[in-house]
Design a protein around this motif. Structure first.
Motif, PDB file in Angstrom:
ATOM      1  N   ALA A 173       0.830  -1.208   0.000  1.00 39.40           N
ATOM      2  CA  ALA A 173       0.000   0.000   0.000  1.00 39.40           C
ATOM      3  C   ALA A 173       0.864   1.258   0.000  1.00 39.40           C
ATOM      4  N   ASP A 174       1.926   1.260   0.774  1.00 39.17           N
ATOM      5  CA  ASP A 174       2.815   2.421   0.810  1.00 39.17           C
ATOM      6  C   ASP A 174       3.483   2.660  -0.535  1.00 39.17           C
ATOM      7  N   ARG A 175       3.926   1.602  -1.181  1.00 37.87           N
ATOM      8  CA  ARG A 175       4.600   1.757  -2.476  1.00 37.87           C
ATOM      9  C   ARG A 175       3.642   2.252  -3.549  1.00 37.87           C
ATOM     10  N   ILE A 176       2.425   1.738  -3.535  1.00 37.31           N
ATOM     11  CA  ILE A 176       1.427   2.206  -4.501  1.00 37.31           C
ATOM     12  C   ILE A 176       1.125   3.673  -4.241  1.00 37.31           C
ATOM     13  N   SER A 177       0.956   4.025  -2.996  1.00 41.52           N
ATOM     14  CA  SER A 177       0.681   5.415  -2.626  1.00 41.52           C
ATOM     15  C   SER A 177       1.809   6.331  -3.090  1.00 41.52           C
ATOM     16  N   ASP A 178       3.046   5.915  -2.874  1.00 36.68           N
ATOM     17  CA  ASP A 178       4.195   6.712  -3.304  1.00 36.68           C
ATOM     18  C   ASP A 178       4.186   6.946  -4.805  1.00 36.68           C
ATOM     19  N   LYS A 179       3.845   5.917  -5.573  1.00 33.96           N
ATOM     20  CA  LYS A 179       3.815   6.053  -7.033  1.00 33.96           C
ATOM     21  C   LYS A 179       2.742   7.041  -7.475  1.00 33.96           C
ATOM     22  N   TYR A 180       1.582   7.017  -6.810  1.00 30.41           N
ATOM     23  CA  TYR A 180       0.523   7.965  -7.151  1.00 30.41           C
ATOM     24  C   TYR A 180       0.922   9.392  -6.806  1.00 30.41           C
ATOM     25  N   VAL A 181       1.610   9.576  -5.705  1.00 35.43           N
ATOM     26  CA  VAL A 181       2.058  10.911  -5.315  1.00 35.43           C
ATOM     27  C   VAL A 181       3.052  11.441  -6.334  1.00 35.43           C
ATOM     28  N   ILE A 182       3.990  10.604  -6.743  1.00 31.58           N
ATOM     29  CA  ILE A 182       4.990  11.015  -7.733  1.00 31.58           C
ATOM     30  C   ILE A 182       4.310  11.339  -9.055  1.00 31.58           C
ATOM     31  N   ASP A 186       1.254  12.289  -9.553  1.00 29.82           N
ATOM     32  CA  ASP A 186       0.480  13.521  -9.376  1.00 29.82           C
ATOM     33  C   ASP A 186       1.390  14.736  -9.426  1.00 29.82           C
ATOM     34  N   GLN A 187       2.555  14.632  -8.825  1.00 28.30           N
ATOM     35  CA  GLN A 187       3.505  15.746  -8.831  1.00 28.30           C
ATOM     36  C   GLN A 187       4.000  16.028 -10.247  1.00 28.30           C
ATOM     37  N   LEU A 188       4.203  14.993 -11.024  1.00 30.74           N
ATOM     38  CA  LEU A 188       4.680  15.171 -12.399  1.00 30.74           C
ATOM     39  C   LEU A 188       3.597  15.837 -13.271  1.00 30.74           C
ATOM     40  N   GLN A 189       2.355  15.519 -13.017  1.00 32.42           N
ATOM     41  CA  GLN A 189       1.251  16.083 -13.792  1.00 32.42           C
ATOM     42  C   GLN A 189       1.018  17.558 -13.468  1.00 32.42           C
ATOM     43  N   THR A 190       1.338  17.968 -12.263  1.00 31.00           N
ATOM     44  CA  THR A 190       1.071  19.348 -11.869  1.00 31.00           C
ATOM     45  C   THR A 190       2.193  20.288 -12.225  1.00 31.00           C
ATOM     46  N   ARG A 191       3.209  19.802 -12.847  1.00 27.31           N
ATOM     47  CA  ARG A 191       4.346  20.671 -13.252  1.00 27.31           C
ATOM     48  C   ARG A 191       4.048  21.389 -14.529  1.00 27.31           C
TER      49      ARG A 191
END
Length: 56
Positions: free
Chosen positions: A40-49, A51-56
């Motif tokens: 769950a933590d690894r999946i969450s980390d991938k979604y955060v990354i 999301d950050q790439l999309q908002t740039r």
């Protein structure tokens, strides 16, 4: 402590003098984080990354 710190089970087992890794796991498996939590933590980390790439 070593298992919680991420030291591989093989290394901990050897350090403790256990002939088999299964002995170490039988005794100390309660120290290992749940696989579900890790996944769950690894999946969450991938979604955060992502999301950050999309908002740039």
């Amino acid at each position: 402590m070593l298992l919680r710190a991420g030291i591989p089970v093989q290394d901990v087992s050897r350090r403790l003098g256990h002939a088999k890794i299964s002995t170490t796991l039988d005794i100390y498996s309660h120290c290992l984080p749940s696989a579900d939590i890790i996944v769950a933590d690894r999946i969450s980390d991938k979604y955060v990354i992502a999301d950050q790439l999309q908002t740039r």
